[in-house]
Design an enzyme around this catalytic site. Structure first.
Site, mmCIF file in Angstrom:
data_model
loop_
_atom_site.group_PDB
_atom_site.id
_atom_site.type_symbol
_atom_site.label_atom_id
_atom_site.label_comp_id
_atom_site.label_asym_id
_atom_site.label_seq_id
_atom_site.Cartn_x
_atom_site.Cartn_y
_atom_site.Cartn_z
ATOM 1 N N GLY A 14 -5.793 -4.393 6.630
ATOM 2 C CA GLY A 14 -6.901 -3.466 6.756
ATOM 3 C C GLY A 14 -7.951 -3.868 7.771
ATOM 4 O O GLY A 14 -8.513 -3.017 8.471
ATOM 5 N N THR B 182 -0.513 1.675 6.700
ATOM 6 C CA THR B 182 -0.315 0.509 5.834
ATOM 7 C C THR B 182 -0.284 -0.736 6.705
ATOM 8 O O THR B 182 0.283 -0.723 7.799
ATOM 9 C CB THR B 182 0.983 0.628 5.012
ATOM 10 O OG1 THR B 182 1.306 -0.656 4.455
ATOM 11 C CG2 THR B 182 2.153 1.114 5.843
ATOM 12 N N GLY B 183 -0.895 -1.786 6.223
ATOM 13 C CA GLY B 183 -0.959 -3.022 6.998
ATOM 14 C C GLY B 183 -2.246 -3.758 6.701
ATOM 15 O O GLY B 183 -2.912 -3.484 5.694
ATOM 16 N N THR C 105 0.869 -1.174 0.000
ATOM 17 C CA THR C 105 0.000 0.000 0.000
ATOM 18 C C THR C 105 0.904 1.221 0.000
ATOM 19 O O THR C 105 1.986 1.193 0.593
ATOM 20 C CB THR C 105 -0.841 -0.020 1.293
ATOM 21 O OG1 THR C 105 -1.760 -1.093 1.221
ATOM 22 C CG2 THR C 105 -1.605 1.277 1.487
ATOM 23 N N VAL D 234 -13.371 -4.125 0.959
ATOM 24 C CA VAL D 234 -12.809 -2.781 1.085
ATOM 25 C C VAL D 234 -11.918 -2.759 2.319
ATOM 26 O O VAL D 234 -12.316 -3.228 3.395
ATOM 27 C CB VAL D 234 -13.937 -1.724 1.215
ATOM 28 C CG1 VAL D 234 -13.356 -0.347 1.495
ATOM 29 C CG2 VAL D 234 -14.769 -1.695 -0.070
ATOM 30 N N GLY D 235 -10.718 -2.252 2.167
ATOM 31 C CA GLY D 235 -9.780 -2.195 3.284
ATOM 32 C C GLY D 235 -9.822 -0.867 4.016
ATOM 33 O O GLY D 235 -10.772 -0.081 3.881
HETATM 34 N N1 GLY Z 1 -3.960 -1.667 4.130
HETATM 35 C C1 GLY Z 1 -4.453 -2.068 2.893
HETATM 36 C C2 GLY Z 1 -5.569 -3.003 2.957
HETATM 37 O O1 GLY Z 1 -5.684 -3.792 3.892
HETATM 38 O O2 GLY Z 1 -6.390 -2.975 2.069
#
Ligand code: GLY
Length: 285
Positions: free
Chosen positions: A209, A206-207, A156, A185-186
């Protein structure tokens, strides 16, 4: 003489980097940070800078956003993105979009349109068509390496910027997680989860979601800034909260209302690059 000294930081995603792409990822982050910095340097807005930086990352197939996005369980690309201005809490986001080369630019159009914050799926495609936003063939976003390496993809991307008027912005874009269900959806397009900006601070996360959403990680980091934490301390404390609440690891970048940059991760890697006035771009992993 300007009142505020601009700053910018970008990330290329948290997670293990199992191949030899680390140097190239750092180069990609540097190129993105400098693209945003050029806008800030001449007095442009944090919002424009954050968008420009994320477009550079989306166009780099090494990262899991735009071209090079990870594939869902149907082998398709579905992308999420959000952009937010700290001044006035204006935000725009798109979720589960296909056939859009630069989802962050479409998210910006949602922000400027102003009627909604988040538009998803086919609705986002209809919105793009209605405003004449360019579409691309969905298959053009799938790169060969991505087909081969479905299970080694992360990255991400995000940017946080602070401009000469003292305004903050955050932007995040992603292809999501490998093998996700269609329509998943994240955190990235969800305001307060993967992306947040106010007058206090701006954050891009970031990680994983599903964990970041439940912990509202970005908003938690801004709350910590509001409580008096230094930027990197706030980033670290927010990640500690995430780990305690969900058992998950992640990374985040942020800038506070004085333009001070912070970042933290509790994953093995998170390529970042930041630029402040009078210093060369600095990278870290
Ligand atoms: N952090 C991006 C996702 O999990 O979609």
């Amino acid at each position: 003489m300007t009142e505020f000294q601009p700053s910018i930081i970008v990330h290329g995603g948290a997670g293990p980097i199992k191949d030899d792409s680390l140097a190239a990822r750092l180069d990609g982050c540097r190129a993105a940070a400098l693209a945003g910095w050029e806008i800030l340097r001449v007095g442009g807005s944090a919002l424009d800078a954050a968008e420009a930086a994320v477009i550079v990352l989306e166009d780099n197939p090494l990262f899991n956003a735009g071209t090079g996005s990870t594939l869902n369980s149907l082998g398709q690309v579905e992308m999420d993105a959000a952009i937010m201005a700290g001044d006035g809490l204006r935000a725009g986001a798109v979720a589960a979009v296909t056939g859009i080369k630069n989802p962050i630019a479409l998210a910006r159009r949602v922000l400027e349109d102003g009627r909604h914050v988040l538009i998803a799926g086919e609705g986002a495609a209809l919105f793009a068509r209605a405003i004449g936003f360019p579409e691309c063939a969905p298959a053009s976003l799938i790169v060969a390496s991505e087909k081969q390496r479905w299970d080694n993809k992360h990255g991400t991307v995000g940017c946080v910027a602070f401009d000469q008027n003292g305004k903050l912005a955050a932007a995040t874009s992603t292809g999501g997680v490998f093998n996700k269900l269609p329509g998943r959806v994240g955190d990235s397009p969800l305001i307060g989860c993967g992306t947040y900006a106010s007058r206090v601070g701006a954050v891009s996360c970031t990680g994983y979601g599903e964990a970041i959403i439940r912990a509202t990680l970005a908003r938690d980091a801004v709350q910590l800034l509001q409580g008096g934490s230094e930027p990197s301390e706030a980033a670290g404390l927010a990640l500690a909260n995430l780990a305690e609440l969900t058992g998950s690891s992640a990374g985040l970048i942020l800038i506070d209302s004085r333009g001070r940059v912070g970042y933290a991760r509790n994953t093995t890697h998170m390529p970042v690059c930041y630029v402040t006035l009078g210093s060369d771009p600095k990278t870290a992993v």
